[in-house]
Every structure is written in structure tokens, then in C-alpha cells.
Design a protein around this motif. Structure first.
Motif, PDB file in Angstrom:
ATOM      1  N   ALA A 208       3.068  -0.297   7.023  1.00 34.11           N
ATOM      2  CA  ALA A 208       2.429   0.382   6.098  1.00 34.11           C
ATOM      3  C   ALA A 208       1.199  -0.306   5.797  1.00 34.11           C
ATOM      4  O   ALA A 208      -0.240   0.409   5.814  1.00 34.11           O
ATOM      5  CB  ALA A 208       3.025   0.598   4.846  1.00 34.11           C
ATOM      6  N   ALA A 209       1.046  -1.597   5.734  1.00 33.35           N
ATOM      7  CA  ALA A 209      -0.251  -2.346   5.458  1.00 33.35           C
ATOM      8  C   ALA A 209      -1.241  -2.027   6.381  1.00 33.35           C
ATOM      9  O   ALA A 209      -2.393  -2.291   6.174  1.00 33.35           O
ATOM     10  CB  ALA A 209       0.138  -3.868   5.166  1.00 33.35           C
ATOM     11  N   ALA A 210      -0.840  -1.771   7.731  1.00 33.52           N
ATOM     12  CA  ALA A 210      -1.818  -1.716   8.718  1.00 33.52           C
ATOM     13  C   ALA A 210      -2.294  -0.455   8.686  1.00 33.52           C
ATOM     14  O   ALA A 210      -3.183   0.097   9.799  1.00 33.52           O
ATOM     15  CB  ALA A 210      -1.198  -1.964  10.162  1.00 33.52           C
ATOM     16  N   VAL A 211      -1.848   0.734   7.886  1.00 31.61           N
ATOM     17  CA  VAL A 211      -2.149   2.203   8.143  1.00 31.61           C
ATOM     18  C   VAL A 211      -3.727   2.299   7.691  1.00 31.61           C
ATOM     19  O   VAL A 211      -4.478   1.606   6.690  1.00 31.61           O
ATOM     20  CB  VAL A 211      -1.432   2.982   7.268  1.00 31.61           C
ATOM     21  N   GLN A 212      -4.376   2.989   8.399  1.00 31.89           N
ATOM     22  CA  GLN A 212      -5.821   3.357   8.316  1.00 31.89           C
ATOM     23  C   GLN A 212      -6.344   4.493   7.622  1.00 31.89           C
ATOM     24  O   GLN A 212      -7.045   4.822   6.874  1.00 31.89           O
ATOM     25  CB  GLN A 212      -6.659   2.939   9.535  1.00 31.89           C
TER      26      GLN A 212
ATOM     27  N   LEU B 143       5.212   0.516  -5.445  1.00 32.27           N
ATOM     28  CA  LEU B 143       4.126   1.218  -5.992  1.00 32.27           C
ATOM     29  C   LEU B 143       2.646   0.536  -5.683  1.00 32.27           C
ATOM     30  O   LEU B 143       1.677   1.197  -5.470  1.00 32.27           O
ATOM     31  CB  LEU B 143       4.236   1.316  -7.602  1.00 32.27           C
ATOM     32  N   GLN B 144       2.834  -0.586  -5.630  1.00 30.67           N
ATOM     33  CA  GLN B 144       1.589  -1.509  -5.287  1.00 30.67           C
ATOM     34  C   GLN B 144       1.111  -1.164  -3.935  1.00 30.67           C
ATOM     35  O   GLN B 144      -0.148  -0.902  -3.561  1.00 30.67           O
ATOM     36  CB  GLN B 144       1.688  -2.876  -5.643  1.00 30.67           C
ATOM     37  N   LEU B 145       2.160  -1.106  -3.013  1.00 31.87           N
ATOM     38  CA  LEU B 145       1.912  -0.678  -1.581  1.00 31.87           C
ATOM     39  C   LEU B 145       1.356   0.739  -1.470  1.00 31.87           C
ATOM     40  O   LEU B 145       0.111   0.968  -0.649  1.00 31.87           O
ATOM     41  CB  LEU B 145       3.187  -0.768  -0.825  1.00 31.87           C
ATOM     42  N   LEU B 146       1.776   1.557  -2.044  1.00 30.97           N
ATOM     43  CA  LEU B 146       1.065   2.940  -2.127  1.00 30.97           C
ATOM     44  C   LEU B 146      -0.375   3.066  -2.833  1.00 30.97           C
ATOM     45  O   LEU B 146      -1.267   3.757  -2.190  1.00 30.97           O
ATOM     46  CB  LEU B 146       1.913   3.999  -2.888  1.00 30.97           C
ATOM     47  N   LYS B 147      -0.517   2.160  -3.738  1.00 34.74           N
ATOM     48  CA  LYS B 147      -1.732   2.124  -4.408  1.00 34.74           C
ATOM     49  C   LYS B 147      -2.871   1.591  -3.419  1.00 34.74           C
ATOM     50  O   LYS B 147      -3.985   1.988  -3.417  1.00 34.74           O
ATOM     51  CB  LYS B 147      -1.782   1.169  -5.559  1.00 34.74           C
ATOM     52  N   GLU B 148      -2.414   0.418  -2.694  1.00 32.40           N
ATOM     53  CA  GLU B 148      -3.273  -0.058  -1.757  1.00 32.40           C
ATOM     54  C   GLU B 148      -3.751   0.887  -0.468  1.00 32.40           C
ATOM     55  O   GLU B 148      -4.801   0.708  -0.123  1.00 32.40           O
ATOM     56  CB  GLU B 148      -2.674  -1.334  -1.113  1.00 32.40           C
ATOM     57  N   GLU B 149      -2.755   1.519  -0.366  1.00 29.25           N
ATOM     58  CA  GLU B 149      -3.024   2.686   0.813  1.00 29.25           C
ATOM     59  C   GLU B 149      -4.177   3.549   0.346  1.00 29.25           C
ATOM     60  O   GLU B 149      -5.047   3.969   0.989  1.00 29.25           O
ATOM     61  CB  GLU B 149      -1.794   3.714   1.265  1.00 29.25           C
TER      62      GLU B 149
ATOM     63  N   VAL C 137       5.669   8.016   9.005  1.00 29.39           N
ATOM     64  CA  VAL C 137       4.890   8.044  10.367  1.00 29.39           C
ATOM     65  C   VAL C 137       3.451   7.554   9.699  1.00 29.39           C
ATOM     66  O   VAL C 137       3.104   7.712   8.787  1.00 29.39           O
ATOM     67  CB  VAL C 137       4.467   9.683  10.528  1.00 29.39           C
ATOM     68  N   PHE C 138       3.340   6.452  10.386  1.00 35.53           N
ATOM     69  CA  PHE C 138       1.881   5.640  10.291  1.00 35.53           C
ATOM     70  C   PHE C 138       0.955   6.027  11.344  1.00 35.53           C
ATOM     71  O   PHE C 138       0.954   5.868  12.300  1.00 35.53           O
ATOM     72  CB  PHE C 138       2.493   4.028  10.420  1.00 35.53           C
ATOM     73  N   ASP C 139      -0.176   6.700  10.683  1.00 32.79           N
ATOM     74  CA  ASP C 139      -1.282   6.805  11.386  1.00 32.79           C
ATOM     75  C   ASP C 139      -0.912   8.003  12.671  1.00 32.79           C
ATOM     76  O   ASP C 139      -1.639   7.790  13.688  1.00 32.79           O
ATOM     77  CB  ASP C 139      -2.049   5.723  11.871  1.00 32.79           C
ATOM     78  N   ARG C 140      -0.111   8.586  12.449  1.00 32.04           N
ATOM     79  CA  ARG C 140       0.739   9.504  13.576  1.00 32.04           C
ATOM     80  C   ARG C 140       0.713   8.689  15.112  1.00 32.04           C
ATOM     81  O   ARG C 140       0.578   9.240  16.049  1.00 32.04           O
ATOM     82  CB  ARG C 140      -0.134  10.755  13.736  1.00 32.04           C
ATOM     83  N   LYS C 141       0.989   7.333  14.988  1.00 36.13           N
ATOM     84  CA  LYS C 141       1.063   6.672  16.105  1.00 36.13           C
ATOM     85  C   LYS C 141       2.504   5.851  16.237  1.00 36.13           C
ATOM     86  O   LYS C 141       2.872   5.926  17.244  1.00 36.13           O
ATOM     87  CB  LYS C 141      -0.081   5.468  16.031  1.00 36.13           C
TER      88      LYS C 141
END
Length: 298
Positions: free
Chosen positions: A94-98, A115-121, A194-198
């Protein structure tokens, strides 16, 4: 080709013989591994497997990585023992999602670091879209009572929330037939990211604190833009207004944020200011349970 813990799965597969397959269009979550046991699948349930074996259903070959929790998960989580944690692998992905993170989770009770992870997204301007069960479709009222604590904050951050309806307007992509769905008994069970549809995740992990801290979970990360796009297409189908409530915010009394559930019934767009439920008793039960600090157990 199957990759376990990042390593290639053997000389046979390196030579070009794939070891796993996913079958688009299967009734359940779109993923399958190995050779189907047709003989052990009675009745009409045999047809998808027969289609695969006969070649009538096209397959998507893709590299996969198995991720899982060690049996001594609590000690690993506390740093007292070496081992693996499924959440760590998913958090790294998830941290690599652009651009976009899609989540399908029947239960959604995020921990502070989730929650912090989603906020960073959202801070990276990545689109975050989450599909979970509505109160009317919820198989577990206790879990829903924990989920309701987080809706306003997530919406204020720009996260998009969808709650699937118990009565679908269109069963396409739902994995359930029209005959069954007409009873208004639909509810999510699959856990899909699904991450970046990849890259796609299919597994047992809900986005809740019980899955993160208590249960031992397992799943696969599949590196396949094609399969990721197919899962995303099903996500788009299930989040349409005739299948789900789009949850948004409105200004209530004294400027306090108020939840609004938008959906479509009989071809007309309808907005609910009271949470859709099976009955008033269900609403009262959730309200009572939400006052009890149960989130870490849910």
C-alpha cells in the motif's frame, strides 16, 4: 508462475510451465490455484471447473507471492519472536501506491496505524475507495458497531466509502444469482485489495483489528494488471448506486457533519439521512454496542 516469499518456484516453472491460474468470470473471488478436482464438485458447481479443464474459459497466468501470519503471531507482533506478518506485506504494498487503492472488506474496523496508512495515501493524492457491508447487509452487528466510529473522519480525508446493499439492483459481478438475490440476503465475504490496478490481493484478511492482531491470516499478492483490472471492474459494478449506498457528508445542525446514504431504487436516486437497516431494532442494537469500547476485539 508461482513465487513463494519472493523466490521462483522451481526449474519446471522457470522453464515456462505455469503453476497457477486464475479464471475470470468465476462466481466467487476471481482466483484459483492448481488443478481443479472436478470429480469432488457435485452438481451445477462442477461447470466452472469443467469450463477451465476443457479450455472454454481463458486463463490468466501471473506471478504470485504467498503472504501469511506466523502461528506465534502475537509474539512476532510484539517483537519477541521472528516470523511473518501478513499486514506488514500489505502495508508495504500500500505504501507504494501512487494513484489508487481499492479495498473490499466485509468488516472494516481500522487500527491507528491502518488509519495512518490511509491518511498517507490521501496525502499523496492517491484515490482510496472502500467497499464494505451496509448495516442491512452486515452479518455481524458487533463489527458494524465498531465500523461506524470511523466513517466521518475517513470521509473528511477524502476516502470514498461504499456500503453494499442487502438487496442488489443488478447482480452482475456479484457472484450471486438473481434468484437468490431477490430475497435481499446479499452480503460481502471476499477480501480483495487492488493496488494501482497492477497488483491484487486475495485472501482471508479483513481490514479490522481482529485480523491484524488476533487471527492468523493468509493470502496471495498477484502481479497481474489484467486480473487487477477485472477485480476493479467488479468493484465498479458493485459500487454503482443500484447495488450500494454511496456514503457522503452533509452539514447537520450547528454545522456538525451528518452522514448521507445515496442509492438508486426503481430508477430514482434516493438519499437517506437515517442509516438504512433491516429494522429499527437493528439500529438501536448498533447504537448501544457502539458505546462499548470493543474495537480491539472486532
Amino acid at each position: 508462475m508461482l513465487a513463494k516469499d519472493g523466490d521462483q518456484a522451481g526449474a519446471k516453472h522457470a522453464a515456462g510451465a505455469p503453476s497457477t491460474a486464475t479464471a475470470p468470470g468465476a462466481a466467487d473471488a476471481p482466483g484459483a490455484t492448481g488443478t481443479p478436482n472436478v470429480a469432488s464438485t457435485p452438481g451445477a458447481d462442477r461447470q466452472p471447473f469443467l469450463d477451465i479443464v476443457s479450455g472454454r474459459t481463458s486463463l490468466i497466468w501471473a506471478p504470485m507471492k504467498l503472504i501469511y501470519d506466523s502461528p506465534d503471531k502475537k509474539d512476532v507482533d510484539k517483537g519477541n519472536s521472528p516470523g511473518r506478518l501478513i499486514y506488514k506485506a500489505l502495508a508495504e504494498q500500500a505504501a507504494a501506491v501512487q494513484t489508487e487503492l481499492l479495498m473490499v472488506t466485509p468488516y472494516f474496523i481500522p487500527s491507528p496505524d491502518e488509519l495512518q496508512l490511509l491518511k498517507e495515501e490521501r496525502d499523496r493524492n492517491a484515490r482510496v475507495r472502500i467497499l464494505t457491508n451496509s448495516l442491512a447487509a452486515a452479518p455481524n452487528t458487533e463489527a458494524h458497531s465498531g465500523y461506524i466510529h470511523y466513517r466521518v473522519g475517513l470521509l473528511q480525508q477524502g476516502v470514498e466509502l461504499y456500503e453494499v446493499r442487502a438487496l442488489l439492483g443488478n447482480t452482475r459481478g456479484s457472484g450471486q444469482s438473481k434468484a437468490i438475490s431477490r430475497h435481499g440476503n446479499y452480503g460481502l465475504h471476499a477480501k480483495l485489495f487492488v493496488f494501482d490496478r497492477k497488483v491484487a490481493f486475495v485472501g482471508s484478511m479483513n481490514f479490522d483489528q481482529r485480523s491484524k492482531h488476533l487471527n492468523t491470516e493468509i493470502g496471495v499478492l498477484i502481479s497481474s494488471p489484467e486480473l487487477s483490472r477485472e477485480i476493479a471492474a467488479r468493484f465498479d459494478a458493485l459500487t454503482k448506486l443500484d447495488n450500494a449506498y454511496t456514503v457522503t457528508l452533509d452539514q447537520g445542525a450547528a454545522g456538525k457533519p451528518r452522514l448521507v446514504w445515496k442509492t438508486q431504487e426503481d430508477g430514482k436516486v434516493i438519499e437517506y439521512r437515517k442509516e438504512p437497516a433491516r429494522n429499527e431494532w437493528q439500529r438501536l442494537k448498533v447504537k448501544f454496542l457502539s458505546a462499548i469500547p470493543l474495537d480491539k476485539e472486532l
